[in-house]
Enzyme design. Structure first.
Site, mmCIF file in Angstrom:
data_model
loop_
_atom_site.group_PDB
_atom_site.id
_atom_site.type_symbol
_atom_site.label_atom_id
_atom_site.label_comp_id
_atom_site.label_asym_id
_atom_site.label_seq_id
_atom_site.Cartn_x
_atom_site.Cartn_y
_atom_site.Cartn_z
ATOM 1 N N GLU A 59 0.770 -1.485 0.003
ATOM 2 C CA GLU A 59 -0.033 0.018 -0.359
ATOM 3 C C GLU A 59 1.330 1.084 -0.174
ATOM 4 O O GLU A 59 0.169 1.798 -1.109
ATOM 5 C CB GLU A 59 -1.023 -0.421 1.042
ATOM 6 C CG GLU A 59 -1.513 -1.019 1.867
ATOM 7 C CD GLU A 59 -1.821 -2.486 2.062
ATOM 8 O OE1 GLU A 59 -0.283 -2.338 2.350
ATOM 9 O OE2 GLU A 59 -1.800 -2.634 3.432
ATOM 10 N N CYS A 87 -2.587 -2.891 7.942
ATOM 11 C CA CYS A 87 -2.244 -2.524 8.439
ATOM 12 C C CYS A 87 -2.632 -1.139 9.545
ATOM 13 O O CYS A 87 -2.574 -0.338 8.692
ATOM 14 C CB CYS A 87 -0.758 -2.953 8.944
ATOM 15 S SG CYS A 87 0.402 -1.532 8.349
#
Lengths: 148, 148
Positions: A59, A87
């Site tokens: 990401e 996360c």
């Protein structure tokens, strides 16, 4: 069943391709793409081992590449597709980028951001469970292999 | 008052120097250094504007530089000094890096990670309030200037 060329499933398939590149390089198999105006403007996969850098999650690399592409750190017209629930770090990055949508596949109960509440930007729409089984199966494959 | 050469205050002064570089470049003035075995192994300041990249926080750049320096993504023997309480993203990065200590100066009630609980690694020691007034004053100076 007909699938739109521009469906969340189709973009998640592209993120899965990225995740498979990670698997092939013995990285935790997570992939991401960023889409703006129906176009994929960034693709990335987890490279924490290769780069020896905990910040090199799929990401993070995809958001940085997308920002470079649009020439703007804000990605308010972009959707981040990622195979596994982000996360805390990656949720935080998507908060700062103010992405329009975050779409993930498999949930991650231990390391996913959702156990800490909604860390995304108030403007960000969250969509979950897209191709979850395929995304989870890749992770399973990796960790089963590791334990051998 | 005598100050140890290796005190938290001394390292925070180095982080403050970095923060002042950010201020000089019209960036939100936050600076960071990473210390291992009493040596500063990485220095960085916030560059989100210059790089047009929300991930370019001082802490992220410093952790990446430190990992490059030691050749290991884990920084279990390192202390991260940062002038302002880290955000969720940066706290998440320090979690993954398993840093030994996180030492910050000024609190950040709105964007700091602590409102979400302890996002740091269970092994990480947290120290707060080191040179807090100086660290906060730099932020104040920036935002006062911005409002003019």
């Amino acid at each position: 069943m007909t699938l739109s060329l521009y469906s969340d499933e189709q973009y998640m398939r592209e993120a899965l391709k990225q995740a498979r590149y990670a698997l092939a390089e013995d990285e935790i198999p997570i992939g991401a793409v960023v889409v703006m105006d129906k176009q994929i403007i960034a693709r990335a996969y987890n490279q924490t081992e290769k780069l020896r850098d905990v910040t090199a999650h799929a990401e993070m690399l995809a958001l940085t590449a997308a920002a470079n592409f649009v020439g703007n750190k804000y990605l308010a017209e972009c959707t981040l597709y990622v195979t596994v629930e982000p996360c805390v770090m990656c949720a935080g990055a998507s908060f700062w980028a103010q992405v329009k949508r975050v779409v993930y596949g498999a949930s991650e109960e231990k390391r996913g951001f959702r156990r800490y509440g909604n860390l995304l930007h108030p403007r960000t729409e969250l969509v979950t469970g897209i191709l979850a089984d395929e995304c989870a199966a890749l992770m399973q494959e990796f960790f089963t292999q590791k334990r051998k």
